[in-house]
Design a protein around this motif. Structure first.
Motif, PDB file in Angstrom:
ATOM      1  N   GLY A 168      25.498 -12.595 -44.266  1.00 24.73           N
ATOM      2  CA  GLY A 168      24.221 -11.886 -44.241  1.00 24.73           C
ATOM      3  C   GLY A 168      23.867 -11.283 -42.888  1.00 24.73           C
ATOM      4  N   GLN A 188      23.380  -7.495 -43.009  1.00 23.90           N
ATOM      5  CA  GLN A 188      22.106  -7.149 -43.653  1.00 23.90           C
ATOM      6  C   GLN A 188      20.935  -7.378 -42.698  1.00 23.90           C
ATOM      7  OE1 GLN A 188      21.462  -9.328 -47.267  1.00 23.90           O
ATOM      8  NE2 GLN A 188      19.445  -8.408 -47.656  1.00 23.90           N
ATOM      9  N   ARG A 189      20.977  -8.491 -41.999  1.00 28.31           N
ATOM     10  CA  ARG A 189      19.902  -8.794 -41.050  1.00 28.31           C
ATOM     11  C   ARG A 189      19.843  -7.730 -39.944  1.00 28.31           C
ATOM     12  NH1 ARG A 189      16.306 -13.141 -38.905  1.00 28.31           N
ATOM     13  NH2 ARG A 189      15.633 -12.170 -36.986  1.00 28.31           N
ATOM     14  N   ARG A 229      21.291 -17.479 -45.978  1.00 29.32           N
ATOM     15  CA  ARG A 229      22.151 -16.739 -45.054  1.00 29.32           C
ATOM     16  C   ARG A 229      22.957 -17.707 -44.197  1.00 29.32           C
ATOM     17  NH1 ARG A 229      18.542 -11.507 -43.084  1.00 29.32           N
ATOM     18  NH2 ARG A 229      18.815 -10.393 -45.037  1.00 29.32           N
TER      19      ARG A 229
END
Lengths: 141, 141
Positions: free
Chosen positions: B48, B51-52, A85
């Motif tokens: 990301g 998403q996190r 990430r």
């Protein structure tokens, strides 16, 4: 953009961890207490901290400096789960400004030494700041 | 102690506040959203993050620099309630290393611009870091 921001370490953090391999991946609430040694010159800054703890959760935010972290990474793969990430989607030490922020219980104060919940950093890590956790509502700065 | 810590601003924060007098005393959850403009060079660091957010509270910790704060005060009196305390017993900007840490909801991401809950800083404030709020248990770094 200005590159004129300089930090002044205000103390050191004492933990049992002498190598990066020994450090936990994050502050483990079950881990051993850490000791914050504030430089004597900053002792007046603790005035009223015990009283403030009584008004709130008894927790402080500890800011410290991951001096060994690479600062030029923008994407990183976490070793413990292989997830890749961006560094702003992780709390990894690898980031342009490797400032750690950990909220831990303040267990005791003895002069310029604060005993707090477990931290994840190397013994001797440079301390940058201590802030009481915010009150619940309204969120005070 | 080492004085060799330098920070690299990674963007700017946009708020409606043009003077210190206009700034709220702390981030008001009911206040107007703030806009974080990340420098284009750091865009990959957001990979990301959406998403996190889905895995956690949807909040981020925003670190920014109170460049106008006096750094030589150790005891301060809060103007809004007259309480005098050490700077480590308050979240006031007046502290040796005036790094602000505010946890706010991440409302949207559009390229390098993040819209977040209200912040308390001047328009144009230098951004230092973005971290996802920790997961609940165990507390990941």
């Amino acid at each position: 953009m200005s590159d004129d921001i300089r930090l002044t370490p205000i103390g050191r953090i004492r933990t049992p961890y002498r190598t990066l391999a020994e450090c936990p991946k994050w502050p483990d609430p079950e881990g051993p207490p850490a000791r914050i040694e504030l430089l004597e010159a900053y002792l007046p800054g603790l005035l009223g901290l015990t009283q403030r703890m009584g008004e709130t959760s008894g927790e402080i935010d500890v800011l410290y400096w991951f001096d060994r972290a690479p600062r030029d990474l923008l994407i990183s793969t976490r070793p413990h789960d292989g997830i890749t990430r961006g560094v702003f989607a992780m709390r990894s030490p690898h980031r342009p400004n490797p400032i750690a922020v950990s909220r831990v219980p303040l267990l005791s104060i003895d002069g310029n030494v604060l005993t707090v919940g477990a931290l994840d950093c190397l013994d001797g890590t440079l301390l940058l700041d201590i802030k009481p956790a915010p009150r619940d509502e309204p969120h005070p700065h």
